[in-house]
Design a protein around this motif. Structure first.
Motif, PDB file in Angstrom:
ATOM      1  N   PRO A  22       0.875  -1.212   0.076  1.00  0.00           N
ATOM      2  CA  PRO A  22       0.030   0.139  -0.037  1.00  0.00           C
ATOM      3  C   PRO A  22       0.914   1.210  -0.032  1.00  0.00           C
ATOM      4  N   MET A  23       2.086   1.234   0.752  1.00  0.00           N
ATOM      5  CA  MET A  23       2.929   2.409   0.573  1.00  0.00           C
ATOM      6  C   MET A  23       3.332   2.669  -0.804  1.00  0.00           C
ATOM      7  N   ALA A  24       3.599   1.572  -1.708  1.00  0.00           N
ATOM      8  CA  ALA A  24       3.925   1.991  -3.123  1.00  0.00           C
ATOM      9  C   ALA A  24       2.759   2.663  -3.890  1.00  0.00           C
ATOM     10  N   VAL A  50      10.350   3.700  -1.021  1.00  0.00           N
ATOM     11  CA  VAL A  50       9.932   2.247  -1.610  1.00  0.00           C
ATOM     12  C   VAL A  50      10.883   1.206  -1.992  1.00  0.00           C
ATOM     13  N   GLY A  51      12.260   1.573  -2.320  1.00  0.00           N
ATOM     14  CA  GLY A  51      13.241   0.936  -3.062  1.00  0.00           C
ATOM     15  C   GLY A  51      13.291   1.168  -4.303  1.00  0.00           C
ATOM     16  N   LEU A  83      12.726  10.185  -4.872  1.00  0.00           N
ATOM     17  CA  LEU A  83      11.932  10.149  -3.824  1.00  0.00           C
ATOM     18  C   LEU A  83      11.462   8.526  -3.520  1.00  0.00           C
ATOM     19  N   ALA A  84      10.908   8.111  -4.688  1.00  0.00           N
ATOM     20  CA  ALA A  84      10.155   7.021  -4.719  1.00  0.00           C
ATOM     21  C   ALA A  84      11.329   5.846  -4.528  1.00  0.00           C
ATOM     22  N   GLY A  91      10.418   1.636  -7.119  1.00  0.00           N
ATOM     23  CA  GLY A  91      10.280   2.944  -7.458  1.00  0.00           C
ATOM     24  C   GLY A  91      10.135   3.196  -8.891  1.00  0.00           C
ATOM     25  N   VAL A  92      11.046   2.266  -9.671  1.00  0.00           N
ATOM     26  CA  VAL A  92      10.825   2.307 -11.020  1.00  0.00           C
ATOM     27  C   VAL A  92       9.254   2.021 -11.444  1.00  0.00           C
TER      28      VAL A  92
END
Length: 332
Positions: A41-43, A78-79, A73-74, A83-84
């Motif tokens: 959910p954070m992603a 979230v890694g 930032l991403a 992030g991508v």
């Protein structure tokens, strides 16, 4: 820096699409090591937040504006793999529903705004945290600052190779790099404030901060020592739902209210393209329905379009994150 249709020839657009597809395939596999039921959910929230903040153009020079790209930032939150994926969802929704970035240029945009910003941002972040003994704020600032002009320079190189207009690559690279350094300062400030806020409220949710905390060493009266390891992330800060609801609320306010006050000046790429004489290569977007240009085509208020966009990105990015997550499940 959303590239429109018409800037690149077919061969370059297709090649960039292949690179983007391959990168996303790698990231879908890599995200399994970053995501579980708690962090998926954070992603979704991170992707929706980036979509909202990208609507908030800020002035950087006379007649020129910029906005957050969000790759660094991403990656920090979230890694890099996830992030991508977040960036790809944002760019997909912007291109398909809001005519922000060309459909034939989607591979270009994912490559330069998604993959390049994440890879460069994450690399700088890891390097700086290693050199500064875990100073996350400093690392986040520098990661975001460097990622933006890096993306601009890759655009300049690709346009020199496969653009639809002849350019002096040195002049375009200098112009793109210069204005995007200024935009990068704004990106760095937004990134640092956002990462610092999440660190203060839920440090366990900042992927880039994992493993940076030193174990606590307790010394007894007789000289005996006891080492207390960093707590497991799932147990660090309680329930996730209140944080997510607060984040969604803030994101909706940014997209639905603050977006009305965004700068209307052309962004860095558009300003450079006009100055260097290749803006006319842009062709009309295939999307001409009510949400195009964030409501300007259909008369929909920009705030309403922003709220719709936040909902779309939240749902799609959340679904992608859940599909990509690892088998380990943690109670939310």
């Amino acid at each position: 820096m959303h590239v429109p249709d018409g800037f690149f020839n077919a061969a370059t657009s297709v090649s960039a699409g292949v690179v983007a597809a391959a990168g996303l395939a790698v990231c879908l596999r890599g995200a399994r090591r970053e995501l579980d039921d708690r962090t998926a959910p954070m992603a979704g929230l991170v992707a929706a937040f980036i979509f909202a903040v990208q609507m908030l153009n800020f002035p950087v020079a006379a007649g020129t504006s910029g906005h957050l790209l969000g790759g660094a930032l991403a990656a920090i939150l979230v890694g890099p793999y996830t992030g991508v994926l977040c960036m790809a969802v944002v760019l997909l929704v912007q291109g398909v529903f809001f005519a922000d970035g060309g459909l034939t240029a989607l591979g270009i945009n994912i490559t330069i705004m998604g993959i390049v910003t994440v890879v460069v941002g994450w690399g700088v972040f890891r390097l700086v945290t290693g050199l500064t003994r875990g100073r996350v704020a400093v690392a986040a600032f520098l990661a975001a600052l460097v990622s933006v002009p890096a993306s601009a320079l890759v655009f300049s190189l690709l346009f020199w190779i496969g653009g639809t207009a002849p350019i002096e690559v040195g002049a375009v690279a200098a112009a793109m790099g210069g204005v995007h350094v200024l935009i990068g300062i704004g990106e760095a400030l937004i990134t640092t404030v956002t990462v610092g806020t999440v660190l203060a409220v839920r440090p366990d949710l900042v992927y880039g901060a994992r493993g940076l905390a030193k174990p606590l060493v307790l010394r007894g009266a007789e000289g005996a020592t006891t080492t207390v390891d960093e707590p497991e992330p799932a147990a660090a800060s309680g329930k996730l739902r209140p944080f997510l609801l607060g984040g969604v609320g803030l994101t909706l306010v940014l997209a639905g209210v603050v977006s009305f006050f965004a700068s209307s000046s052309p962004d860095g790429l558009e300003a450079v393209a006009e100055n260097k004489g290749f803006l006319g290569q842009a062709s009309d977007h295939l999307v001409t329905w009510g949400l195009a240009d964030y409501g300007e085509v259909g008369g929909i208020p920009v705030g309403v379009a922003g709220i719709i966009g936040v909902g779309l990105v939240l749902l799609i990015a959340g679904a992608v994150a859940y599909a990509a997550r690892g088998r380990a499940a943690t109670k939310v």
